[in-house]
Design a protein around this motif. Structure first.
Motif, PDB file in Angstrom:
ATOM      1  N   VAL A 248      20.722 -11.482 141.903  1.00 32.70           N
ATOM      2  CA  VAL A 248      19.382 -12.033 141.374  1.00 32.70           C
ATOM      3  C   VAL A 248      19.740 -12.496 139.677  1.00 32.70           C
ATOM      4  N   VAL A 249      20.460 -12.001 139.040  1.00 32.22           N
ATOM      5  CA  VAL A 249      20.788 -12.570 137.649  1.00 32.22           C
ATOM      6  C   VAL A 249      21.491 -14.038 138.108  1.00 32.22           C
ATOM      7  N   ALA A 250      22.277 -14.065 138.593  1.00 33.82           N
ATOM      8  CA  ALA A 250      22.949 -15.450 139.036  1.00 33.82           C
ATOM      9  C   ALA A 250      21.945 -16.563 139.705  1.00 33.82           C
ATOM     10  N   GLY A 251      21.071 -15.706 140.381  1.00 36.20           N
ATOM     11  CA  GLY A 251      20.091 -16.872 140.836  1.00 36.20           C
ATOM     12  C   GLY A 251      19.014 -17.344 139.928  1.00 36.20           C
ATOM     13  N   ILE A 252      18.598 -16.242 138.977  1.00 36.83           N
ATOM     14  CA  ILE A 252      17.639 -16.583 137.760  1.00 36.83           C
ATOM     15  C   ILE A 252      18.146 -17.836 136.840  1.00 36.83           C
TER      16      ILE A 252
ATOM     17  N   ALA B 265      30.329 -15.635 126.115  1.00 35.14           N
ATOM     18  CA  ALA B 265      31.581 -15.194 126.654  1.00 35.14           C
ATOM     19  C   ALA B 265      31.491 -13.868 127.108  1.00 35.14           C
ATOM     20  N   THR B 266      30.961 -12.947 126.338  1.00 31.55           N
ATOM     21  CA  THR B 266      31.062 -11.512 126.745  1.00 31.55           C
ATOM     22  C   THR B 266      30.019 -11.431 128.141  1.00 31.55           C
ATOM     23  N   VAL B 267      28.913 -11.976 128.199  1.00 38.06           N
ATOM     24  CA  VAL B 267      28.030 -11.853 129.263  1.00 38.06           C
ATOM     25  C   VAL B 267      28.694 -12.592 130.484  1.00 38.06           C
ATOM     26  N   ALA B 268      29.067 -13.875 130.449  1.00 41.02           N
ATOM     27  CA  ALA B 268      29.571 -14.696 131.572  1.00 41.02           C
ATOM     28  C   ALA B 268      30.768 -13.805 132.189  1.00 41.02           C
ATOM     29  N   THR B 269      31.756 -13.491 131.247  1.00 43.11           N
ATOM     30  CA  THR B 269      33.076 -12.537 131.519  1.00 43.11           C
ATOM     31  C   THR B 269      32.633 -11.272 132.421  1.00 43.11           C
ATOM     32  N   LEU B 270      31.683 -10.548 131.636  1.00 40.21           N
ATOM     33  CA  LEU B 270      31.348  -9.282 132.472  1.00 40.21           C
ATOM     34  C   LEU B 270      30.587  -9.687 133.938  1.00 40.21           C
TER      35      LEU B 270
ATOM     36  N   ASP C  20      29.787 -16.212 145.350  1.00 39.79           N
ATOM     37  CA  ASP C  20      30.840 -17.073 144.848  1.00 39.79           C
ATOM     38  C   ASP C  20      30.226 -18.488 144.793  1.00 39.79           C
ATOM     39  N   HIS C  21      29.383 -18.783 145.878  1.00 37.57           N
ATOM     40  CA  HIS C  21      28.846 -20.365 145.953  1.00 37.57           C
ATOM     41  C   HIS C  21      27.678 -20.416 144.921  1.00 37.57           C
ATOM     42  N   LEU C  22      27.028 -19.200 144.749  1.00 40.58           N
ATOM     43  CA  LEU C  22      25.693 -19.358 143.955  1.00 40.58           C
ATOM     44  C   LEU C  22      26.203 -19.315 142.154  1.00 40.58           C
ATOM     45  N   LEU C  23      27.251 -18.841 142.078  1.00 39.60           N
ATOM     46  CA  LEU C  23      27.932 -18.819 140.547  1.00 39.60           C
ATOM     47  C   LEU C  23      28.754 -20.233 140.426  1.00 39.60           C
TER      48      LEU C  23
ATOM     49  N   TRP D 277      18.485 -17.576 122.228  1.00 39.39           N
ATOM     50  CA  TRP D 277      18.622 -17.178 123.712  1.00 39.39           C
ATOM     51  C   TRP D 277      18.870 -17.921 124.589  1.00 39.39           C
ATOM     52  N   LEU D 278      18.101 -19.033 124.568  1.00 40.26           N
ATOM     53  CA  LEU D 278      17.904 -20.277 125.183  1.00 40.26           C
ATOM     54  C   LEU D 278      18.978 -20.967 125.541  1.00 40.26           C
ATOM     55  N   ILE D 279      19.917 -21.124 123.967  1.00 37.86           N
ATOM     56  CA  ILE D 279      21.090 -21.958 124.260  1.00 37.86           C
ATOM     57  C   ILE D 279      22.325 -21.048 124.819  1.00 37.86           C
ATOM     58  N   MET D 280      22.185 -19.523 124.506  1.00 37.01           N
ATOM     59  CA  MET D 280      23.002 -18.608 125.137  1.00 37.01           C
ATOM     60  C   MET D 280      23.120 -18.530 126.552  1.00 37.01           C
ATOM     61  N   LEU D 281      21.727 -18.547 127.167  1.00 38.80           N
ATOM     62  CA  LEU D 281      21.534 -18.579 128.537  1.00 38.80           C
ATOM     63  C   LEU D 281      22.077 -19.562 129.360  1.00 38.80           C
ATOM     64  N   ALA D 282      21.979 -20.914 128.642  1.00 37.53           N
ATOM     65  CA  ALA D 282      22.338 -22.125 129.082  1.00 37.53           C
ATOM     66  C   ALA D 282      23.917 -22.151 129.222  1.00 37.53           C
ATOM     67  N   PHE D 283      24.550 -21.638 128.240  1.00 39.44           N
ATOM     68  CA  PHE D 283      25.936 -21.484 128.057  1.00 39.44           C
ATOM     69  C   PHE D 283      26.382 -20.548 129.144  1.00 39.44           C
ATOM     70  N   ILE D 284      25.812 -19.495 129.286  1.00 37.72           N
ATOM     71  CA  ILE D 284      26.330 -18.517 130.336  1.00 37.72           C
ATOM     72  C   ILE D 284      26.202 -19.111 131.821  1.00 37.72           C
ATOM     73  N   ALA D 285      25.206 -19.974 132.000  1.00 35.09           N
ATOM     74  CA  ALA D 285      25.070 -20.682 133.343  1.00 35.09           C
ATOM     75  C   ALA D 285      26.132 -21.752 133.478  1.00 35.09           C
ATOM     76  N   HIS D 286      26.292 -22.486 132.368  1.00 33.42           N
ATOM     77  CA  HIS D 286      27.202 -23.566 132.653  1.00 33.42           C
ATOM     78  C   HIS D 286      28.813 -22.989 132.699  1.00 33.42           C
ATOM     79  N   TYR D 287      29.462 -21.819 132.170  1.00 42.36           N
ATOM     80  CA  TYR D 287      30.688 -21.518 131.644  1.00 42.36           C
ATOM     81  C   TYR D 287      30.973 -20.482 133.051  1.00 42.36           C
ATOM     82  N   SER D 288      30.005 -19.932 133.531  1.00 46.30           N
ATOM     83  CA  SER D 288      30.306 -18.880 134.545  1.00 46.30           C
ATOM     84  C   SER D 288      31.333 -19.336 135.652  1.00 46.30           C
ATOM     85  N   PRO D 289      31.286 -20.513 136.391  1.00 47.67           N
ATOM     86  CA  PRO D 289      32.126 -20.869 137.091  1.00 47.67           C
ATOM     87  C   PRO D 289      33.389 -21.110 136.733  1.00 47.67           C
TER      88      PRO D 289
END
Length: 578
Positions: free
Chosen positions: A36-40, A388-393, A414-417, A448-460
């Protein structure tokens, strides 16, 4: 299977991490939570961007009428043909040149006895430590149109001097920037080649060229093809170099056009920008599909052997010194833009007359008084560390579910992330901008918006660090721990987490440094109240404050190199090998 645990130094860190207690969720509940978190994070911004491209004429609060006019206007315009042509030329030429340079570096380091291999690894470290904007600005100082400090001496010797702000300059500089990445991707496959096949062919009378053509090339073809496709994908996504070097020369790419289309008018044309973004996502998805096809082809060129082997180095004879000279030259080319920026920050008239000119601290004083300069530095550290912390966790938990559980549908996680890997930074920034301008969440214009975008972008990318490390740990360790009475959470905290800690630290460092230097996403989402380091550099460039830009870039370059070196030294002291 034997597993090497981290050294005993630094037990405090491992003890603190292993003492952390995770919530006692079941694997199924954890899987659903992460999904759900990855999908959002990924799907709503992308879906709304696609919808906006089909509903032109709307406002921020509501969409326009459904239609294909945004795409029709886009494809019918003469600008589109110019943009597509420039993007194609830049992508093909920069990708091929980067493949040649990086592939040659990988071959000589992995397969020959060349001198100066340390210079090549120095290029790799500097490439990851120095932001692309600073590198581009340094090349403008060296080879810029009209004021490049190296152009007069080069022109005096050759009768011609290259210009950084040209298609040739853009292609060569971008290829030099990507060559270390190609090197890292190919040095492993080159080292894994069984040299006995080549030696057998040479013993049978085959020439070196025949061995290269009929044995070495087919064995390396899948890896080279996969790397080429990946570099092409990165070239289409490129933003910093085309913006800094190409815009003043009239070179327009898809990513820079998305940025420009939202900045050139008081009322942004979100439909046209979304059409550009949607088209790029479809194009890059096809490229990623070809990449996966190419990597699967590697099974057709597997070396079948029942004994261990070690790739033998080719003796270059006296030519090994020449190869070392080229390696040293590559290191100098990598370091040259930063050195030029540092010298120019202290001697502003460098290259405009005889000698260095007068030494001055004026540029640094200007940086100290620049608007919100310390706020930007603080914001970058906060956003980078948080992302970095949220994406890694997130990826650590996701990897544990994918690799160590039998939950149905776990591979879809895996495909979603992995979806954001095909989305350029400007496109992802646009998608988040459109979404959070419309949804009733008060995070637009915040960090928060910039951080969320970075988390989504660098999670792969965080996933690519953590997942291989966990796959290499035998499941027998988990089974033995459960037989001894340990639960799932205890196994994760006290056994698996310490073993994958080097990969976790590597993932955190990768996301942090790239989030701090990323301008493609930040430039789409920042406001006057939320500056970060990357957008401040961009503002200085747009304002024409070259002196402040040189000083600020010098400070950031030195800080990035020092922090990177400190991070690797600290990891080594703690017993981790990154």
């Amino acid at each position: 299977m034997s597993v090497t645990t981290p050294a005993t130094r630094g037990p405090g860190l491992l003890h603190a991490l292993s003492a952390f207690r995770m919530p006692r969720f079941g694997k199924r509940a954890t899987f659903l939570t992460v999904a759900v978190v990855a999908g959002i994070l990924v799907l709503p911004p992308l879906a709304l961007m696609v919808w906006t491209s089909f509903t032109p004429g709307g406002t921020i609060d509501e969409s326009g009428s459904f239609g294909f006019s945004a795409y029709g206007d886009l494809f019918a315009s003469e600008n589109f043909r110019k943009i597509a042509g420039d993007t194609a030329i830049f992508t093909v030429c920069a990708s091929l040149l980067a493949l040649v340079l990086g592939g040659a570096m990988a071959f000589f380091v992995a397969r020959t006895n060349m001198k100066g291999k340390g210079f090549v690894y120095g290029c790799v470290f500097l490439n990851f430590a120095i932001p692309g904007m600073i590198e581009a600005t340094g090349w403008i100082i060296l080879l810029g149109k009209g004021a490049g400090v190296m152009r007069p001496p080069i022109e005096a010797v050759l009768g011609w001097a290259p210009v950084a702000q040209s298609m040739l300059g853009l292609v060569v500089i971008q290829a030099l920037s990507w060559a270390p990445m190609v090197f890292l991707l190919l040095v492993g496959p080159f080292r894994a080649m069984d040299a006995s096949l080549e030696e057998s062919a040479l013993t049978s009378g085959a020439s070196r060229f025949t061995v290269l053509r009929k044995i070495s090339a087919p064995m390396m073809a899948p890896s080279i093809l996969a790397v080429l496709i990946l570099v092409v994908v990165r070239a289409v996504q490129a933003f910093e170099m085309p913006l800094f070097l190409g815009s003043s020369a009239g070179i327009r790419t898809f990513t820079t056009e998305i940025y420009s289309s939202l900045r050139k008018s008081f009322i942004p044309d979100y439909a046209t920008a979304s059409a550009f973004g949607t088209m790029l996502v479809v194009l890059l998805s096809f490229g990623l599909y070809l990449y996966h096809r190419a990597t699967r082809l590697s099974s057709k060129f597997t070396t079948v052997s029942g004994k261990a082997f070690r790739a033998r180095e080719i003796d270059l004879g006296p030519w090994r010194y020449l190869a070392g000279v080229f390696a040293a030259g590559a290191f100098v080319l990598t370091l040259a833009p930063v050195l030029a920026m540092i010298l120019t920050s202290f001697w502003p008239r460098l290259g405009r007359g005889d000698g260095l000119g007068d030494f001055t601290w004026h540029n640094y004083s200007e940086v100290a008084g620049y608007r919100n300069i310390w706020t930007g530095i603080k914001n970058s550290v906060l956003v980078g560390a948080g992302a970095a912390t949220v994406a890694t966790l997130l990826c650590l938990v996701a990897t544990f579910i994918i690799v160590r559980s039998k939950v149905k549908g776990r591979q879809s996680l895996d495909h979603l992330l992995s979806v954001p890997i095909v989305i350029p930074g400007t496109v992802l920034g646009l998608a988040f901008l459109i979404l959070y301008l419309r949804v009733p969440l008060p995070i637009y214009g915040s960090l928060w918006l910039i951080m969320l975008a970075f988390i989504a972008h660098y999670s792969p990318y965080a996933m690519r660090y953590v997942q291989p490390a966990l796959v290499q740990i035998s499941p027998d360790i988990d089974d033995a721990s459960r037989v001894a009475g340990a639960g799932e959470v205890t196994v994760f905290r006290k056994i698996l987490l310490p073993l994958v800690m080097p990969a976790v630290i590597g993932s955190w460092l990768y996301v942090f440094f790239h989030a701090v230097r990323d301008v493609s996403i930040a430039s789409m989402l920042y406001t006057a109240a939320t500056p970060v380091v990357a957008t401040q550099l961009l503002d200085m460039w747009k304002d024409g404050t070259a002196g402040a830009l040189a000083a600020y870039g010098s400070m950031l370059s030195v800080a990035s190199i020092a922090m990177g070196g400190l991070a690797f030294w600290l990891a080594k002291r703690l017993g981790f090998s990154l």
